[in-house]
Design a protein around this motif. Structure first.
Motif, mmCIF file in Angstrom:
data_model
loop_
_atom_site.group_PDB
_atom_site.id
_atom_site.type_symbol
_atom_site.label_atom_id
_atom_site.label_comp_id
_atom_site.label_asym_id
_atom_site.label_seq_id
_atom_site.Cartn_x
_atom_site.Cartn_y
_atom_site.Cartn_z
ATOM 1 N N GLY A 16 -3.306 -20.060 -15.993
ATOM 2 C CA GLY A 16 -4.190 -20.962 -16.724
ATOM 3 C C GLY A 16 -5.658 -20.664 -16.480
ATOM 4 O O GLY A 16 -6.476 -20.745 -17.402
ATOM 5 N N GLU A 17 -6.004 -20.304 -15.248
ATOM 6 C CA GLU A 17 -7.394 -19.962 -14.949
ATOM 7 C C GLU A 17 -7.817 -18.706 -15.703
ATOM 8 O O GLU A 17 -8.921 -18.640 -16.251
ATOM 9 C CB GLU A 17 -7.567 -19.772 -13.444
ATOM 10 N N ALA A 18 -6.947 -17.701 -15.720
ATOM 11 C CA ALA A 18 -7.252 -16.493 -16.485
ATOM 12 C C ALA A 18 -7.390 -16.818 -17.969
ATOM 13 O O ALA A 18 -8.301 -16.322 -18.648
ATOM 14 C CB ALA A 18 -6.152 -15.451 -16.267
ATOM 15 N N ARG B 160 0.833 -1.198 0.000
ATOM 16 C CA ARG B 160 0.000 0.000 0.000
ATOM 17 C C ARG B 160 0.878 1.263 0.000
ATOM 18 O O ARG B 160 0.625 2.221 -0.735
ATOM 19 C CB ARG B 160 -0.927 0.001 1.222
ATOM 20 N N GLY B 161 1.928 1.241 0.838
ATOM 21 C CA GLY B 161 2.848 2.372 0.862
ATOM 22 C C GLY B 161 3.602 2.532 -0.445
ATOM 23 O O GLY B 161 3.860 3.653 -0.902
ATOM 24 N N HIS B 162 3.976 1.419 -1.063
ATOM 25 C CA HIS B 162 4.699 1.489 -2.336
ATOM 26 C C HIS B 162 3.811 2.078 -3.426
ATOM 27 O O HIS B 162 4.287 2.865 -4.258
ATOM 28 C CB HIS B 162 5.169 0.089 -2.727
ATOM 29 N N ALA B 163 2.544 1.707 -3.439
ATOM 30 C CA ALA B 163 1.614 2.279 -4.414
ATOM 31 C C ALA B 163 1.512 3.790 -4.242
ATOM 32 O O ALA B 163 1.474 4.549 -5.223
ATOM 33 C CB ALA B 163 0.247 1.623 -4.288
ATOM 34 N N ALA B 164 1.489 4.249 -2.982
ATOM 35 C CA ALA B 164 1.432 5.685 -2.731
ATOM 36 C C ALA B 164 2.706 6.371 -3.225
ATOM 37 O O ALA B 164 2.661 7.434 -3.853
ATOM 38 C CB ALA B 164 1.217 5.940 -1.245
ATOM 39 N N ALA B 165 3.866 5.742 -2.971
ATOM 40 C CA ALA B 165 5.135 6.323 -3.416
ATOM 41 C C ALA B 165 5.224 6.399 -4.938
ATOM 42 O O ALA B 165 5.868 7.301 -5.486
ATOM 43 C CB ALA B 165 6.297 5.506 -2.858
ATOM 44 N N CYS B 166 4.572 5.462 -5.615
ATOM 45 C CA CYS B 166 4.579 5.448 -7.085
ATOM 46 C C CYS B 166 3.494 6.346 -7.679
ATOM 47 O O CYS B 166 3.394 6.455 -8.906
ATOM 48 C CB CYS B 166 4.382 4.019 -7.598
ATOM 49 N N GLY B 167 2.679 6.957 -6.831
ATOM 50 C CA GLY B 167 1.646 7.854 -7.325
ATOM 51 C C GLY B 167 0.400 7.167 -7.817
ATOM 52 O O GLY B 167 -0.396 7.759 -8.545
ATOM 53 N N VAL B 168 0.200 5.901 -7.414
ATOM 54 C CA VAL B 168 -0.974 5.162 -7.892
ATOM 55 C C VAL B 168 -1.793 4.589 -6.733
ATOM 56 O O VAL B 168 -2.455 3.560 -6.870
ATOM 57 C CB VAL B 168 -0.580 4.033 -8.873
ATOM 58 N N ALA B 169 -1.767 5.276 -5.585
ATOM 59 C CA ALA B 169 -2.527 4.777 -4.437
ATOM 60 C C ALA B 169 -4.005 4.677 -4.751
ATOM 61 O O ALA B 169 -4.707 3.805 -4.213
ATOM 62 C CB ALA B 169 -2.312 5.705 -3.234
ATOM 63 N N ASP B 170 -4.496 5.563 -5.617
ATOM 64 C CA ASP B 170 -5.925 5.557 -5.950
ATOM 65 C C ASP B 170 -6.277 4.546 -7.020
ATOM 66 O O ASP B 170 -7.459 4.350 -7.322
ATOM 67 C CB ASP B 170 -6.351 6.952 -6.410
ATOM 68 N N ARG B 171 -5.274 3.895 -7.589
ATOM 69 C CA ARG B 171 -5.521 2.946 -8.680
ATOM 70 C C ARG B 171 -5.182 1.510 -8.301
ATOM 71 O O ARG B 171 -5.524 0.588 -9.044
ATOM 72 C CB ARG B 171 -4.688 3.324 -9.909
ATOM 73 N N VAL B 172 -4.474 1.301 -7.215
ATOM 74 C CA VAL B 172 -4.105 -0.040 -6.770
ATOM 75 C C VAL B 172 -5.093 -0.450 -5.684
ATOM 76 O O VAL B 172 -5.146 0.158 -4.609
ATOM 77 C CB VAL B 172 -2.667 -0.101 -6.249
ATOM 78 N N VAL B 173 -5.877 -1.486 -5.960
ATOM 79 C CA VAL B 173 -6.928 -1.927 -5.054
ATOM 80 C C VAL B 173 -6.514 -3.265 -4.451
ATOM 81 O O VAL B 173 -6.382 -4.262 -5.172
ATOM 82 C CB VAL B 173 -8.283 -2.068 -5.797
ATOM 83 N N LEU B 174 -6.282 -3.286 -3.153
ATOM 84 C CA LEU B 174 -5.913 -4.514 -2.440
ATOM 85 C C LEU B 174 -7.199 -5.203 -2.017
ATOM 86 O O LEU B 174 -7.857 -4.789 -1.060
ATOM 87 C CB LEU B 174 -5.027 -4.185 -1.244
ATOM 88 N N ARG B 175 -7.537 -6.253 -2.708
ATOM 89 C CA ARG B 175 -8.842 -6.876 -2.567
ATOM 90 C C ARG B 175 -8.930 -7.862 -1.410
ATOM 91 O O ARG B 175 -10.026 -8.237 -0.989
ATOM 92 C CB ARG B 175 -9.210 -7.590 -3.873
ATOM 93 N N GLY B 176 -7.792 -8.306 -0.905
ATOM 94 C CA GLY B 176 -7.821 -9.351 0.102
ATOM 95 C C GLY B 176 -8.066 -10.708 -0.536
ATOM 96 O O GLY B 176 -8.098 -10.862 -1.766
ATOM 97 N N ALA B 177 -8.226 -11.718 0.312
ATOM 98 C CA ALA B 177 -8.442 -13.080 -0.184
ATOM 99 C C ALA B 177 -9.840 -13.204 -0.784
ATOM 100 O O ALA B 177 -10.804 -12.639 -0.278
ATOM 101 C CB ALA B 177 -8.265 -14.080 0.944
ATOM 102 N N VAL B 178 -9.922 -13.944 -1.874
ATOM 103 C CA VAL B 178 -11.188 -14.246 -2.538
ATOM 104 C C VAL B 178 -11.310 -15.758 -2.605
ATOM 105 O O VAL B 178 -10.369 -16.437 -3.036
ATOM 106 C CB VAL B 178 -11.236 -13.640 -3.956
ATOM 107 N N PRO B 179 -12.423 -16.344 -2.184
ATOM 108 C CA PRO B 179 -12.561 -17.805 -2.251
ATOM 109 C C PRO B 179 -12.515 -18.306 -3.681
ATOM 110 O O PRO B 179 -12.811 -17.561 -4.631
ATOM 111 C CB PRO B 179 -13.934 -18.061 -1.611
ATOM 112 N N ALA B 180 -12.148 -19.570 -3.831
ATOM 113 C CA ALA B 180 -12.034 -20.147 -5.178
ATOM 114 C C ALA B 180 -13.325 -19.998 -5.965
ATOM 115 O O ALA B 180 -13.308 -19.778 -7.178
ATOM 116 C CB ALA B 180 -11.637 -21.614 -5.071
ATOM 117 N N SER B 181 -14.457 -20.085 -5.268
ATOM 118 C CA SER B 181 -15.747 -19.969 -5.955
ATOM 119 C C SER B 181 -15.975 -18.592 -6.543
ATOM 120 O O SER B 181 -16.820 -18.414 -7.428
ATOM 121 C CB SER B 181 -16.885 -20.303 -4.982
ATOM 122 N N GLY B 182 -15.226 -17.586 -6.067
ATOM 123 C CA GLY B 182 -15.398 -16.239 -6.572
ATOM 124 C C GLY B 182 -14.379 -15.809 -7.595
ATOM 125 O O GLY B 182 -14.453 -14.683 -8.113
#
Length: 388
Positions: free
Chosen positions: A303-305, A256-278
């Motif tokens: 491969g999933e993508a 999160r801090g690195h995204a802010a330092a790169c000027g993209v804090a508003d564009r990098v979304v840390l979504r957290g864990a998502v279950p396999a079903s999602g």
């Protein structure tokens, strides 16, 4: 009935080896094999990979792996318990899923279970660790040594002098995914937020790509804020490109801090864990997948993508990556750790919907080779060859 026993250091932790083991075990059980999955140690946080397993599951030690060397008494109990498990299995095969498992299991295997060594890493990763010597010393004496790609199998055969190599990839999810329209403005990264995944490099490359595509330094809300967006669509509400990172881990705040330092804090979304079903929903919302890891075996997320028709941009770190990402055909490869090259590849596909769709269609067709039924066919071909 032919038996297949899969032996893992830990069979139930959240991880690629475990997921693949349970997937293949369930597939072989569905084909009429008597299948057992053995974990030498219990998982600290067990994950249930199969809702209704058609195989039997065994845990040898009540202690997690990595808590130090086991005592002599514990080693004796391990050998006794393994013999009890193997006694339940008939003639067939024992698949030993990592170098650390091989010496602990082979000494108590009955003759009716033919040992097969499996290695889930890449040759590049093995070369930089103790794995290469362990594989070279131990796998050549087994009935077969299984690697994730033809390139890995060839390099292990040449450099570790193995006469018995096979290539069998990891299987993708069993059900077909729908195809993404690739019309949104979202780059997707998937994996644990840990150092080996090098999401810091991906964030740096994404920031450079945004500057190249939009012609100015990204700016937006202050540190810690995010632009309004709907996770179900492909980009921010104002149509700008975003990078979504799916996963959790110790690197979250640093990233999160690195995204802010790169000027993209508003564009990098840390979504957290998502279950396999999602995860299908995540791929459908993406227009690109980016892989920035220091090393990978055969990354299932690519491969999933691809199954959703989403092309990948990846560091060229292994034969497994190259087997999934055919440069210029199903995605783009760049030299390992080359952030400017990763940025240029991202920018290239961010600016060309036509090329994204061309690569994505080819990736979706290419992913068919990694469907579970194809992978199970290869395991059965190996069994037939070993017993011939």
């Amino acid at each position: 009935m032919t038996s297949v026993v899969f032996a893992c250091l830990d069979a139930d932790t959240l991880g690629g080896i475990q997921r693949v083991t349970h997937t293949v075990a369930q597939g072989l059980a569905g084909r009429g094999y008597d299948v057992h999955v053995v974990g030498l140690h219990r998982a600290e946080a067990p994950v249930r990979y199969v809702d209704r397993p058609g195989y039997r599951h065994h845990v040898i030690h009540a202690t997690p792996a990595g808590t130090g060397r086991i005592s002599r008494a514990a080693a004796r109990r391990e050998r006794r318990r393994l013999r009890e498990v193997f006694w339940q299995a008939g003639p067939g095969f024992a698949v030993l899923t990592s170098p650390g498992v091989v010496p602990r299991v082979t000494g108590v295997l009955p003759d009716r279970l033919l040992p097969i060594g499996q290695y889930h890493g890449s040759y590049e990763h093995a070369r930089g660790s103790w794995h290469l010597r362990a594989v070279g010393d131990r796998y050549g004496e087994l009935e077969a040594a299984v690697f994730l790609s033809e390139d890995d199998a060839r390099r292990f055969a040449e450099q570790a002098l193995l006469p018995n190599t096979w290539a069998i990839p990891n299987p993708l999810p069993g059900r077909p995914y729908r195809a993404s329209g690739l019309d949104g403005r979202r780059v997707l990264g998937v994996g644990r937020l840990e150092g080996v995944k090098r999401f810091d490099r991906l964030i740096s490359a994404f920031a450079e790509a945004v500057r190249a595509v939009e012609g100015e330094r990204p700016c937006g809300p202050s540190y810690g804020e995010t632009a309004a967006h709907d996770p179900a669509v492909g980009g921010a509400a104002d149509g700008r490109w975003e990078l979504h990172l799916v996963g959790d881990g110790a690197e979250r705040e640093r990233l999160r801090g690195h995204a802010a330092a790169c000027g993209v804090a508003d564009r990098v979304v840390l979504r957290g864990a998502v279950p396999a079903s999602g995860m299908e929903r995540e791929y459908l919302a993406a227009s690109l997948l980016a892989l920035s890891s220091e090393h990978e075996g055969l990354p299932l997320v690519v491969g999933e993508a691809a199954s959703c028709g989403v092309p990948a941009v990846a560091f060229d770190v292994s034969g497994g990556v190259r087997s999934l990402v055919v440069h210029g055909s199903t995605g783009l490869l760049v030299p390992p750790a080359d952030v400017p090259a990763l940025a240029a590849a991202l920018a290239r596909l961010m600016t060309s919907g036509d090329e994204r769709r061309r690569l994505g269609a080819a990736a979706r067709a290419h992913a068919e080779a990694f469907r579970p039924e194809r992978v199970l066919d290869r395991w059965e071909a190996l069994f037939a060859q070993v017993t011939r």
